[in-house]
Design an enzyme around this catalytic site. Structure first.
Site, PDB file in Angstrom:
ATOM      1  CG  ASN A  42      10.577   5.061  -6.076  1.00 38.92           C
ATOM      2  OD1 ASN A  42      10.456   6.276  -6.061  1.00 38.92           O
ATOM      3  ND2 ASN A  42      10.146   4.311  -7.081  1.00 38.92           N
ATOM      4  CE  LYS A  43      15.466  10.896  -0.839  1.00 40.40           C
ATOM      5  NZ  LYS A  43      16.509   9.894  -1.000  1.00 40.40           N
TER       6      LYS A  43
ATOM      7  CG  ASP B 106       7.382  -6.043  -4.570  1.00 47.71           C
ATOM      8  OD1 ASP B 106       8.223  -5.184  -4.884  1.00 47.71           O
ATOM      9  OD2 ASP B 106       7.254  -7.112  -5.193  1.00 47.71           O
ATOM     10  CB  SER B 107       2.956  -3.005  -6.897  1.00 50.12           C
ATOM     11  OG  SER B 107       3.814  -1.900  -7.033  1.00 50.12           O
TER      12      SER B 107
ATOM     13  CE  LYS C 176       6.648   1.114  -3.403  1.00 51.63           C
ATOM     14  NZ  LYS C 176       7.223  -0.179  -3.799  1.00 51.63           N
TER      15      LYS C 176
ATOM     16  CD  GLU D  65      20.339  -9.355  -5.058  1.00 52.01           C
ATOM     17  OE1 GLU D  65      19.927 -10.145  -5.906  1.00 52.01           O
ATOM     18  OE2 GLU D  65      21.379  -9.493  -4.375  1.00 52.01           O
TER      19      GLU D  65
HETATM   20  O1  LIG Z   1       2.557   2.621 -14.470  1.00 46.57           O
HETATM   21  C1  LIG Z   1       2.331   1.975 -13.434  1.00 46.57           C
HETATM   22  N1  LIG Z   1       1.126   2.109 -12.794  1.00 46.57           N
HETATM   23  C2  LIG Z   1       0.803   1.421 -11.673  1.00 46.57           C
HETATM   24  O2  LIG Z   1      -0.293   1.574 -11.129  1.00 46.57           O
HETATM   25  C3  LIG Z   1       1.823   0.543 -11.137  1.00 46.57           C
HETATM   26  N2  LIG Z   1       1.864  -0.270 -10.052  1.00 46.57           N
HETATM   27  C4  LIG Z   1       3.069  -0.851 -10.056  1.00 46.57           C
HETATM   28  N3  LIG Z   1       3.799  -0.418 -11.110  1.00 46.57           N
HETATM   29  C5  LIG Z   1       5.172  -0.819 -11.460  1.00 46.57           C
HETATM   30  O3  LIG Z   1       5.573  -1.954 -10.703  1.00 46.57           O
HETATM   31  C6  LIG Z   1       6.925  -1.835 -10.273  1.00 46.57           C
HETATM   32  C7  LIG Z   1       6.943  -1.771  -8.764  1.00 46.57           C
HETATM   33  O4  LIG Z   1       8.263  -1.933  -8.282  1.00 46.57           O
HETATM   34  P1  LIG Z   1       8.591  -2.007  -6.712  1.00 46.57           P
HETATM   35  O5  LIG Z   1       7.342  -2.238  -5.937  1.00 46.57           O
HETATM   36  O6  LIG Z   1       9.698  -2.956  -6.493  1.00 46.57           O
HETATM   37  O7  LIG Z   1       9.068  -0.510  -6.368  1.00 46.57           O
HETATM   38  P2  LIG Z   1      10.489   0.219  -6.377  1.00 46.57           P
HETATM   39  O8  LIG Z   1      11.600  -0.739  -6.741  1.00 46.57           O
HETATM   40  O9  LIG Z   1      10.364   1.446  -7.210  1.00 46.57           O
HETATM   41  O10 LIG Z   1      10.655   0.725  -4.878  1.00 46.57           O
HETATM   42  P3  LIG Z   1      11.013  -0.093  -3.522  1.00 46.57           P
HETATM   43  O11 LIG Z   1       9.813   0.064  -2.625  1.00 46.57           O
HETATM   44  O12 LIG Z   1      11.287  -1.520  -3.894  1.00 46.57           O
HETATM   45  O13 LIG Z   1      12.195   0.613  -2.948  1.00 46.57           O
HETATM   46  C8  LIG Z   1       7.462  -0.547 -10.896  1.00 46.57           C
HETATM   47  O14 LIG Z   1       8.050  -0.836 -12.125  1.00 46.57           O
HETATM   48  C9  LIG Z   1       6.170   0.275 -11.068  1.00 46.57           C
HETATM   49  O15 LIG Z   1       6.264   1.240 -12.060  1.00 46.57           O
HETATM   50  C10 LIG Z   1       3.050   0.453 -11.805  1.00 46.57           C
HETATM   51  N4  LIG Z   1       3.314   1.152 -12.926  1.00 46.57           N
END
Ligand SMILES: O=c1[nH]c(=O)c2ncn([C@@H]3O[C@H](COP(=O)(O)OP(=O)(O)OP(=O)(O)O)[C@@H](O)[C@H]3O)c2[nH]1
Length: 194
Positions: free
Chosen positions: A9-10, A68-69, A12, A38
């Site tokens: 995710n750019k 991851d969050s 991110k 995945e």
């Molecule tokens: O509004 C928000 N404020 C926050 O403070 C926050 N912290 C986490 N999140 C959400 O949690 C998921 C992480 O997904 P994630 O960690 O799998 O990332 P990703 O799939 O985009 O990228 P990658 O690193 O996996 O490539 C996504 O839906 C994020 O929007 C937040 N949303």
């Protein structure tokens, strides 16, 4: 040696790079040719580690960082958890609306929720380190627009939603910054060994 940020995710990547500044080594994004993975683990730390492991062989001499969050809602048994970014097709805004629907009628006192972040680090000697952060709050019980996703429905203790929080108030509380701050300490320690 570089710090490779293992995210596809750019936006991110930019956010993590900026949150870690200043660093005594260059933070680099993944090569576009490396395919997304995945996220099959049952925990945030498991998925952060999967991201790191998936790219490690491409960067044997660098430090790799994966994050991851997600959001855990007590009344939904911790849902959406590791599925926060994908439990429903569409955007985070669509998924946030769906969470409001699932919680309809529940008073604020039963809407406790937490954002969690896990950061996995791998150093060139094969060591793995895990860091984590948590931000506690409530899911709003008012009608919300959800334009900005989960930040629009997550209430902090001052009754403001996360998306409207002042940066100075949010910076020390933010789950991802907490985990990244711990990771930064390990990175600096590793770089200092050279
Ligand atoms: O509004 C928000 N404020 C926050 O403070 C926050 N912290 C986490 N999140 C959400 O949690 C998921 C992480 O997904 P994630 O960690 O799998 O990332 P990703 O799939 O985009 O990228 P990658 O690193 O996996 O490539 C996504 O839906 C994020 O929007 C937040 N949303």
């Amino acid at each position: 040696m570089k710090l490779i940020i293992a995210t596809w995710n750019k936006a991110k990547f930019t956010w993590i790079r900026d949150a870690l500044r200043p660093l005594p080594l260059e933070a680099a994004a993944l090569a576009d040719t490396i395919e997304d993975i995945e996220e099959t683990a049952a925990t945030f730390s498991g998925n952060a580690s999967l991201k790191v492991e998936a790219v490690r062989r491409y960067y044997p001499n660098d430090i790799i960082l994966g994050e991851d969050s997600g959001l855990m809602i007590n009344a939904l048994g911790g849902f959406p958890g590791v599925k926060t970014a994908r439990f429903l097709p569409g955007s985070d805004a669509d998924r946030a609306k769906e969470l409001l629907r699932r919680l309809e009628g529940l008073p604020l006192s039963k809407r406790q929720a937490q954002f969690h972040s896990a950061v996995a680090l791998a150093t060139p000697d094969g060591q793995g380190i895990l860091c984590s952060g948590t931000l506690a709050g409530w899911i709003s019980n008012r009608e919300r627009t959800c334009v900005q996703g989960y930040g629009d429905i997550f209430l902090l203790c001052n009754d403001k939603v996360l998306a409207a929080a002042e940066p100075t108030q949010l910076l020390p509380l933010d789950h991802r910054r907490q985990a990244l701050f711990q990771a930064k300490q390990h990175i600096l320690e590793w770089v200092g060994k050279d």
